[in-house]
Scaffold this active site. Structure first.
Site, short mmCIF file in Angstrom:
data_model
loop_
_atom_site.label_atom_id
_atom_site.label_comp_id
_atom_site.label_asym_id
_atom_site.label_seq_id
_atom_site.Cartn_x
_atom_site.Cartn_y
_atom_site.Cartn_z
N GLU A 1 58.13 44.80 35.97
CA GLU A 1 57.34 45.82 35.26
C GLU A 1 57.81 47.19 35.75
O GLU A 1 57.80 47.46 36.95
CB GLU A 1 55.85 45.65 35.56
N ASP B 1 55.18 43.30 39.58
CA ASP B 1 54.30 44.44 39.33
C ASP B 1 54.94 45.76 39.78
O ASP B 1 55.41 45.85 40.92
CB ASP B 1 53.01 44.18 40.12
N ASP C 1 38.87 30.51 35.72
CA ASP C 1 39.43 29.88 36.91
C ASP C 1 40.60 28.98 36.55
O ASP C 1 40.91 28.78 35.38
CB ASP C 1 38.33 29.12 37.68
N ASP D 1 36.29 29.54 31.92
CA ASP D 1 35.51 29.28 33.14
C ASP D 1 35.12 27.80 33.19
O ASP D 1 34.29 27.34 32.41
CB ASP D 1 34.26 30.16 33.12
N HIS E 1 47.44 42.82 29.79
CA HIS E 1 46.11 43.10 30.33
C HIS E 1 45.87 44.59 30.58
O HIS E 1 44.77 44.96 30.99
CB HIS E 1 45.91 42.32 31.63
N ASP E 2 46.88 45.42 30.36
CA ASP E 2 46.74 46.87 30.57
C ASP E 2 46.71 47.66 29.26
O ASP E 2 46.61 48.89 29.29
CB ASP E 2 47.92 47.40 31.41
N ASN F 1 33.96 26.06 36.10
CA ASN F 1 32.87 25.66 37.00
C ASN F 1 31.58 26.45 36.78
O ASN F 1 30.70 26.46 37.63
CB ASN F 1 33.32 25.75 38.46
C1 GLC Z 1 50.44 47.08 37.11
C2 GLC Z 1 49.43 46.06 36.65
C3 GLC Z 1 48.08 46.72 36.59
C4 GLC Z 1 47.73 47.17 37.98
C5 GLC Z 1 48.80 48.07 38.58
C6 GLC Z 1 48.62 48.20 40.05
O1 GLC Z 1 50.60 48.11 36.22
O2 GLC Z 1 49.83 45.52 35.42
O3 GLC Z 1 47.10 45.88 36.05
O4 GLC Z 1 46.52 47.86 37.95
O5 GLC Z 1 50.09 47.55 38.38
O6 GLC Z 1 48.91 46.98 40.68
CA CA Z 2 34.68 29.89 37.30
#
Ligand code: GLC
Ligand code: CA
Length: 576
Positions: free
Chosen positions: A268, A210, A33, A25, A340-341, A27
């Protein structure tokens, strides 16, 4: 511009994923960001990676942390401005790396103007841009059971939402604020390809796409098999659906067909099979460089992601080995433990207590020396762990919160056991702020972060590892450098060794006369695998004592290569 000199530069690349909300971060508003990323580009460059994948920074109401986009052409103010993004692109390039953006086009936000227009009436230019269906015959729209079919969404509840203005339901495979686009409408495809072209023209180097194998739905919209949630499984109607190859071929032509040079594309693809992946990524007729498959990260799911079942090393080897074999001749693998999942791998399949360093580095050694393109998720390079969430209030993720609500209030499961499932499997394990220092908020922000930092940042952070040659971070740097300097890692064949050993993960890579034998003990026990390692020497290890015998300490990993001058055929598995 190429990195390796080869036109398939993405085969030798290593990718680093930045999840901007939680990276840094700049700011001081508690939210990561774009300028925060620029501040820390040296960290990413010094790791030795080639490509940065940036999770979505487009304008979005953030129902699903930016995977619900309301304007593909602008940057969300919480992350900065389009000029900031231009500055990031330039800075990434100036540091010798490439930048790929997240392309989320299976769905938009319900706040996207396209949807706002589409929901208004059954007539109109965009009426057909989303997937609209009438209530079931003989029912009244909006009442329970009137949905066009029985599908559930990935984030709990029905996959259909009623819109009185149109007197119809729209499909949302994710949250109800993420309506699915209708890819069968040619204008939708044209609008998406146009937008992609604008981003490429702006200077980015490719896309992570995605849930891209969900874009083509079987028009029958048949009911699915009932799952424990009480909803039907629509998967067979849209996972790698009828026209997905055609649509992706059209995209490839429309976005990349008129360009020189090679762009980076990774799709993905939940539920994709190795055989389908080979077709998607075939060197000649394929539509993408590579895909993210889900088989290995679903091995510990029983009836679903919140229903845990133990997984053994043999299962992981069988799965990853099959992907290596099926994509050996045509196609290309991507290699990941984390994103991130996913919960953090050192907590999931390592031992984040007694063998934190050893298991993090052993798991890295094993996966990232497979054939394919490695992806490292922010914090993985310092061994970030799952989080000791105390309460449901600690979670932020819509998938997690919706599940809790459904499980406790609709299915009547005991809240303590539901919380345990969240602690183990929630995506929020991956989303706490990046741990830069031992200071307040882990050096992520001087303000209160949008999501609390993991308590263990006091000892687990970048600053503590940066100049320590025996840190996880230093090991990742060595591993990446080794990969880049060793052609057999990139182009060599793959052969699994000791497939039935429940503790040891071992395999051979071979390219001409060069070869590597990778051996890792993925257990807390001492083990002595039976491998013939004659004529080989250890060229990399995560263990301080460079022992000469074959006994491996808990989570010890070794990479063997022929000694200079040794014959080329001296290593083989003796018991496989
Ligand atoms: C993918 C992304 C996930 C998101 C999902 C819907 O799996 O990695 O984070 O929630 O698609 O867009
Ligand atoms: Ca920020």
């Amino acid at each position: 511009m190429t990195i390796s000199g080869s036109n398939r530069w993405w085969k030798s690349a290593v990718v680093y994923q930045v999840y901007p909300l939680s990276f840094a971060d700049h700011n001081a508003d508690g939210i990561g960001d774009i300028h925060g990323i620029i501040d820390h580009l040296d960290h990413i460059r010094d790791l030795g990676v080639d490509v940065i994948w940036l999770s979505p920074v487009y304008r979005s109401p953030h129902d699903d942390n930016g995977y619900d986009i309301s304007d593909y052409e602008s940057v969300d103010p919480r992350f900065g401005t389009i000029e900031d993004l231009d500055q990031l692109i330039a800075a990434v390039h100036a540091n010798g790396m490439k930048l790929i953006l997240d392309l989320v086009v299976n769905h938009t936000s319900d706040e996207h103007p396209w949807f706002q227009e589409s929901r208004r009436a059954r007539e109109g230019v965009k009426a057909n841009w989303y997937i609209w269906r009438d209530p079931r015959p003989g029912t009244v729209g909006g009442e329970t059971g009137a949905e066009p079919n029985n599908w559930g969404g990935s984030f709990s509840g029905s996959a259909w939402e009623w819109v009185p203005e149109r007197g119809q339901y729209y499909l949302h495979l994710f949250s109800k604020k993420q309506p699915d686009l209708n890819w069968d409408e040619p204008q939708v495809r044209a609008a998406i390809f146009h937008m992609m072209n604008r981003w490429i023209d702006r200077g980015i180097d490719g896309f992570r796409m995605d849930v891209i194998n969900f874009i083509s739905k079987n028009p029958a919209f048949a009911d699915g098999e009932i799952l424990p949630t009480g909803f039907g499984d629509g998967g067979p109607s849209f996972v790698s659906g009828p026209l997905v190859h055609e649509y992706l071929a059209e995209m490839k032509e429309a976005v990349f067909g008129h360009r020189d040079g090679e762009y980076f594309t990774v799709g993905e693809m939940p539920g994709v099979t190795p055989e389908q992946a080979a077709r998607f990524t075939d060197q000649e007729g394929g539509q993408l460089n590579m895909v993210f498959q889900f088989e290995h990260v679903e091995l510990d799911h029983d009836t679903g992601k919140w229903d845990y079942k133990p997984v053994g090393i043999i299962d992981i080897k069988q799965s990853l080995g099959r992907w290596q074999d099926t994509l050996a001749e045509s196609g290309w693998n991507s290699l990941y433990w984390n994103n991130h999942d996913q919960p953090r791998v050192v907590s999931r399949w390592g031992n984040d207590r007694e063998y934190w360093y050893e298991s993090a580095t052993a798991l890295a050694t094993v996966l990232y020396l497979h054939r394919g393109t490695p992806y490292i998720y922010q914090g993985e390079e310092i061994g970030m762990t799952n989080v000791a969430f105390s309460d449901v209030q600690d979670f932020r993720d819509i998938e997690t919160l919706n599940y809790y609500e459904t499980a406790v209030n609709r299915l009547g499961l005991p809240s303590e056991s539901v919380l345990d499932a969240l602690r183990r499997s929630s995506r929020d394990n991956a989303r706490t702020p990046m741990q830069w220092t031992s200071e307040t908020n882990a050096g992520f922000s001087v303000a209160t972060p949008w999501m609390p930092v993991n308590e263990n940042h006091k000892w687990l952070n970048v600053a503590a590892q940066r100049n320590d040659p025996s840190s996880i971070l230093s090991f990742y740097k060595r591993l990446i450098a080794f990969r880049h300097a060793t052609p057999v890692v990139i182009d060599g064949t793959f052969e699994m060794l000791l497939p039935d050993d429940p503790h040891v993960y071992a395999f051979r890579r071979q390219l001409g006369d060069d070869k590597l034998i990778i051996v890792a003990n993925l257990s807390d026990l001492r083990v002595s695998p039976e491998l013939d390692l004659g004529g080989l020497r250890v060229v990399m290890t995560n263990h301080a004592q460079n022992s000469t015998d074959q006994e491996l300490a808990p989570w010890e990993a070794r990479v063997y290569r022929p000694s200079p001058g040794a014959g080329s055929n001296s290593a083989s598995a003796t018991n496989s």
